[in-house]
Design a protein around this motif. Structure first.
Motif, PDB file in Angstrom:
ATOM      1  N   TYR A 162      21.975 -18.231  10.776  1.00 22.54           N
ATOM      2  CA  TYR A 162      22.819 -18.668   9.796  1.00 22.54           C
ATOM      3  C   TYR A 162      23.542 -20.074  10.021  1.00 22.54           C
ATOM      4  N   GLY A 163      23.882 -20.978   9.345  1.00 27.71           N
ATOM      5  CA  GLY A 163      24.514 -22.311   9.676  1.00 27.71           C
ATOM      6  C   GLY A 163      25.521 -22.916   8.524  1.00 27.71           C
ATOM      7  N   SER A 164      26.500 -23.537   8.857  1.00 23.90           N
ATOM      8  CA  SER A 164      27.061 -24.233   7.780  1.00 23.90           C
ATOM      9  C   SER A 164      26.114 -25.249   7.051  1.00 23.90           C
ATOM     10  N   ARG A 165      26.551 -25.699   5.774  1.00 24.07           N
ATOM     11  CA  ARG A 165      25.755 -26.312   4.811  1.00 24.07           C
ATOM     12  C   ARG A 165      25.374 -27.932   5.304  1.00 24.07           C
ATOM     13  N   ASN A 166      26.468 -28.103   5.848  1.00 26.00           N
ATOM     14  CA  ASN A 166      26.295 -29.685   6.539  1.00 26.00           C
ATOM     15  C   ASN A 166      25.559 -30.080   7.798  1.00 26.00           C
ATOM     16  N   LEU A 167      24.705 -28.918   8.238  1.00 30.06           N
ATOM     17  CA  LEU A 167      24.008 -29.221   9.277  1.00 30.06           C
ATOM     18  C   LEU A 167      22.622 -30.181   9.072  1.00 30.06           C
ATOM     19  N   SER A 168      22.752 -31.104   9.865  1.00 32.46           N
ATOM     20  CA  SER A 168      21.625 -31.955   9.673  1.00 32.46           C
ATOM     21  C   SER A 168      20.194 -31.435   9.879  1.00 32.46           C
ATOM     22  N   LYS A 169      19.360 -31.937   9.258  1.00 31.53           N
ATOM     23  CA  LYS A 169      17.905 -31.431   9.596  1.00 31.53           C
ATOM     24  C   LYS A 169      17.342 -32.363  10.720  1.00 31.53           C
ATOM     25  N   PRO A 170      16.582 -31.670  11.602  1.00 34.57           N
ATOM     26  CA  PRO A 170      15.940 -32.657  12.354  1.00 34.57           C
ATOM     27  C   PRO A 170      14.980 -33.799  12.024  1.00 34.57           C
ATOM     28  N   ASP A 171      15.292 -34.946  12.542  1.00 33.78           N
ATOM     29  CA  ASP A 171      14.695 -36.172  12.185  1.00 33.78           C
ATOM     30  C   ASP A 171      13.256 -35.860  12.488  1.00 33.78           C
ATOM     31  N   TYR A 172      12.382 -36.329  11.524  1.00 32.40           N
ATOM     32  CA  TYR A 172      10.938 -36.139  11.688  1.00 32.40           C
ATOM     33  C   TYR A 172      10.219 -37.394  11.045  1.00 32.40           C
ATOM     34  N   GLY A 173       9.261 -37.601  11.782  1.00 34.93           N
ATOM     35  CA  GLY A 173       8.412 -38.946  11.449  1.00 34.93           C
ATOM     36  C   GLY A 173       7.051 -38.739  12.117  1.00 34.93           C
ATOM     37  N   GLU A 174       5.931 -39.440  11.479  1.00 39.70           N
ATOM     38  CA  GLU A 174       4.564 -39.481  11.662  1.00 39.70           C
ATOM     39  C   GLU A 174       4.058 -40.801  12.141  1.00 39.70           C
ATOM     40  N   ARG A 175       3.274 -40.897  13.105  1.00 46.88           N
ATOM     41  CA  ARG A 175       2.462 -42.168  13.371  1.00 46.88           C
ATOM     42  C   ARG A 175       0.933 -41.618  13.626  1.00 46.88           C
ATOM     43  N   ASP A 176       0.303 -42.588  12.932  1.00 43.12           N
ATOM     44  CA  ASP A 176      -1.062 -42.320  12.709  1.00 43.12           C
ATOM     45  C   ASP A 176      -1.984 -43.349  13.677  1.00 43.12           C
ATOM     46  N   ASN A 177      -3.076 -43.048  14.372  1.00 46.23           N
ATOM     47  CA  ASN A 177      -4.128 -43.885  14.950  1.00 46.23           C
ATOM     48  C   ASN A 177      -3.446 -44.655  15.867  1.00 46.23           C
ATOM     49  N   ASN A 204      13.616 -35.503  16.270  1.00 48.27           N
ATOM     50  CA  ASN A 204      14.584 -36.022  16.892  1.00 48.27           C
ATOM     51  C   ASN A 204      14.386 -37.386  17.823  1.00 48.27           C
ATOM     52  N   MET A 205      13.269 -37.963  17.581  1.00 45.48           N
ATOM     53  CA  MET A 205      13.103 -39.243  18.300  1.00 45.48           C
ATOM     54  C   MET A 205      14.466 -40.006  18.469  1.00 45.48           C
ATOM     55  N   GLY A 206      14.647 -40.579  19.592  1.00 40.35           N
ATOM     56  CA  GLY A 206      15.726 -41.680  19.683  1.00 40.35           C
ATOM     57  C   GLY A 206      17.085 -40.937  20.110  1.00 40.35           C
ATOM     58  N   MET A 207      16.980 -39.419  19.965  1.00 36.41           N
ATOM     59  CA  MET A 207      18.180 -38.584  20.320  1.00 36.41           C
ATOM     60  C   MET A 207      18.047 -38.154  21.806  1.00 36.41           C
ATOM     61  N   GLU A 208      18.923 -37.522  22.171  1.00 37.36           N
ATOM     62  CA  GLU A 208      19.164 -36.880  23.819  1.00 37.36           C
ATOM     63  C   GLU A 208      17.795 -36.273  23.964  1.00 37.36           C
ATOM     64  N   TYR A 209      17.382 -35.300  22.887  1.00 41.59           N
ATOM     65  CA  TYR A 209      16.288 -34.714  23.409  1.00 41.59           C
ATOM     66  C   TYR A 209      15.256 -34.625  22.058  1.00 41.59           C
ATOM     67  N   CYS A 210      14.103 -34.758  22.326  1.00 43.54           N
ATOM     68  CA  CYS A 210      13.118 -34.813  21.345  1.00 43.54           C
ATOM     69  C   CYS A 210      11.841 -34.066  21.819  1.00 43.54           C
ATOM     70  N   ASP A 211      11.147 -34.036  20.984  1.00 40.89           N
ATOM     71  CA  ASP A 211       9.520 -33.658  21.075  1.00 40.89           C
ATOM     72  C   ASP A 211       8.619 -34.169  20.062  1.00 40.89           C
ATOM     73  N   ALA A 212       7.218 -34.328  20.969  1.00 42.51           N
ATOM     74  CA  ALA A 212       6.080 -34.700  19.811  1.00 42.51           C
ATOM     75  C   ALA A 212       4.961 -33.867  19.888  1.00 42.51           C
ATOM     76  N   ILE A 213       4.238 -33.845  18.909  1.00 35.20           N
ATOM     77  CA  ILE A 213       3.163 -33.020  18.684  1.00 35.20           C
ATOM     78  C   ILE A 213       1.927 -34.058  18.628  1.00 35.20           C
ATOM     79  N   LEU A 214       0.767 -33.899  19.273  1.00 35.57           N
ATOM     80  CA  LEU A 214      -0.240 -34.950  19.147  1.00 35.57           C
ATOM     81  C   LEU A 214      -1.481 -34.303  18.965  1.00 35.57           C
ATOM     82  N   TYR A 215      -2.140 -34.628  17.756  1.00 36.44           N
ATOM     83  CA  TYR A 215      -3.323 -33.925  17.379  1.00 36.44           C
ATOM     84  C   TYR A 215      -4.220 -34.743  16.588  1.00 36.44           C
ATOM     85  N   ARG A 216      -5.440 -34.336  16.083  1.00 39.74           N
ATOM     86  CA  ARG A 216      -6.309 -35.202  15.686  1.00 39.74           C
ATOM     87  C   ARG A 216      -6.412 -34.303  14.026  1.00 39.74           C
TER      88      ARG A 216
END
Length: 307
Positions: free
Chosen positions: A196-211, A14-26
């Motif tokens: 349970y939820g409605s069928r039109n629920l948006s999936k959380p935005d997801y992205g990866e950045r390496d190095n 959900n980067m760019g939205m009001e609330y987001c989170d990131a996980i950093l690892y190797r």
């Protein structure tokens, strides 16, 4: 012998939205070879599944509902009319949503939509959990798109004399408190969903950045996070300064909370960083709090310097 592939990865939700989170690892693996995974114990896997479910639930909430616009509703049943099973409660909830959808299609734009969506009708979205059962009173807790008033919801539900309707409220952690409350239900039957939820629920935005981050920087950020969580420098060093190593990586965001976990098996850190935009209501309050804090710290330093 081929050398080991070793690089950093940042997974953002959900980067760019009001609330987001990131996980950093190797990421460490041999070229063109998948790492053999040891089978986790059922207890360990259950803990991992529970954590991932709660994180995903919160991300779905943030991807689809807005505080100050959408609603948090609790539906109950009249005394003596409590459903015999949770399946019966789900059937009642599904029937309720059918009635809501029909009412939604017939009505015009609401005050909510005039205020929040330029007078255009919002798509109806909902997400709910069932609490209770096994002899306990059943409640249905839900988040839904704002637009209906509590009187309309009460009539459409029709199974209780009152309904509890609130405007969704958040904090610097967004809807973290609501998410924790809604996912506390345990003892689910096999095959039963947590929510349970409605069928039109948006999936959380997801992205990866390496190095984008070195091992040394990962270790430095882990130290920063541990110092923050231990309260080191609090009230003496300004929050802007203590949080800077993290917040500088995410312009326009404030740090809500962070966790640093050292994985002994791989001798590496895994960092989980939760953020909220500076232009949210929580962000505006935080800006004022930091300004007041800075004034107090400067005044304290000036007083000490005068001694």
């Amino acid at each position: 012998m081929k050398s080991m592939i070793d690089y950093s990865r940042e997974t953002g939700y959900n980067m760019g939205m009001e609330y987001c989170d990131a996980i950093l690892y190797r990421v460490r693996r041999k070229p063109k070879q998948r790492r053999a995974l040891g089978k986790p114990t059922s207890e360990t896997q259950a803990i991992v599944n529970e954590r991932n479910m709660k994180l995903n639930f919160k991300r779905v909430l943030h991807a689809n509902f807005l505080e100050g616009r959408d609603l948090y509703v609790t539906l109950t049943f009249r005394e003596g009319e409590n459903p015999a099973t949770r399946s019966d409660a789900k059937r009642a909830a599904d029937n309720f949503w059918r009635r809501v959808k029909r009412a939604w299609e017939k009505r015009g734009a609401s005050v909510w939509e005039i205020r929040h969506n330029e007078g255009k009708k919002l798509p109806l979205k909902y997400l709910y959990v069932i609490e209770g059962g096994d002899g306990k009173r059943i409640h249905i807790h839900l988040a839904m798109t704002g637009g209906l008033v509590w009187q309309e919801i009460k009539v459409l539900w029709g199974m209780a004399d009152e309904v509890n309707v609130k405007i969704l409220q958040g904090s610097k952690n967004g809807m973290e408190a609501l998410s924790r409350y809604l996912t506390k239900q345990g003892g689910l039957a096999k095959g039963e969903h947590h929510w349970y939820g409605s069928r039109n629920l948006s999936k959380p935005d997801y992205g990866e950045r390496d190095n984008r981050i070195s091992r040394e920087t990962m270790e430095e950020l882990a130290d920063v996070i541990e110092d923050i969580n231990a309260g080191k420098g609090e009230g003496v060093i300004p929050t802007d300064e203590r949080y800077a190593p993290i917040e500088e990586r995410y312009p326009g965001y404030y740090l809500a909370e962070a966790e640093a976990v050292y994985v002994e098996q791989f001798k590496e850190w895994v960092l989980h960083i939760q953020l909220y935009r500076q232009d949210t209501e929580a962000g505006k309050l935080e800006k004022k709090r930091r300004a007041a804090e800075l004034r107090q710290i400067k005044a304290r330093r000036a007083a000490l310097g005068a001694l």
